[in-house]
Design a protein around this motif. Sequence first.
Motif, short mmCIF file in Angstrom:
data_model
loop_
_atom_site.label_atom_id
_atom_site.label_comp_id
_atom_site.label_asym_id
_atom_site.label_seq_id
_atom_site.Cartn_x
_atom_site.Cartn_y
_atom_site.Cartn_z
N MET A 84 -1.85 2.93 -4.00
CA MET A 84 -1.85 1.56 -3.48
C MET A 84 -1.77 1.53 -1.96
N ASN A 85 -1.07 2.51 -1.36
CA ASN A 85 -1.06 2.62 0.10
C ASN A 85 -0.71 4.05 0.48
N SER A 86 -0.92 4.39 1.74
CA SER A 86 -0.75 5.77 2.18
C SER A 86 0.70 6.23 2.10
N GLU A 87 1.65 5.32 2.28
CA GLU A 87 3.06 5.69 2.20
C GLU A 87 3.44 6.15 0.79
N ILE A 88 2.90 5.49 -0.22
CA ILE A 88 3.16 5.90 -1.60
C ILE A 88 2.56 7.29 -1.84
N ASP A 89 1.31 7.47 -1.43
CA ASP A 89 0.67 8.76 -1.64
C ASP A 89 1.44 9.89 -0.94
#
Length: 252
Positions: free
Chosen positions: A1-6
């Motif tokens: 959903m966003n780069s921080e999650i990944d």
Amino acid sequence: MNSEIDAGILSLAQLGRLSATSCMAGAPMFKQDAPALKASGLQTGLHLNFTEALGASGMFVPLSRLIMRAYARGLDSEAVRGQIVRQLDAFEDVMGREPDFVDGHQHVHQLPQIRTALLTELAQRYAAKLPWLRYTGVRAQPTVPPRLRYKAQIIQTLGANRFANLARGWGFALNAGFLGVYDFQGGAANYEALLQAWLRHAQAGDVLMCHPASSVNASDGLGAQRFAEFQVLAGESAGDWLGEYGISLGPL
């Protein structure tokens, strides 16, 4: 959903705190971060999505309305099947293989109409090697606060047992029990207490769901709590608890 999650997922994989992650195949970051995900050693599955468009076209409906329409058998069957096929195709295109497992964003995979279409497509598409499926049947967790156990029971009631019975009839494997449901409140201190309780009650073959992110994304309403989860899961204490409760992480 966003780069921080990944980034959070990949960091926790390096620490040995995760065994699997599910992927929203239509999310913009999925393709970008796929090379690192392939190298992570995690099992990867499709996180079937019917509620958040994330810039993609398709059938996306707010969860409460989706539940009502599914239980009224009011969803367009062809649209449901098309959504499932597109997301499986997207997963395969990016990852270069079939998913190890399938679950659902906000547990939509267990809803009427969707579950039938999903099981039919998976059985036909992956007849030689069926993916395992996430079962949201609640693992007994008496030391978790009652309001959170109630939320977990609601998720189960929305289709877990019917989904499991159908899936087993088709020959699919499922996890034994499900842990990790809470209200996304309370910061790191609350999550730390909950994680210890879930680990204490976990049994062989269970899935413990989590939602980490390596930092706070201001546009994500759950961003602060995602970061709190990450801090706890990445901490030394979490590793100690795995040993204390005799838990080893591995593929289902």
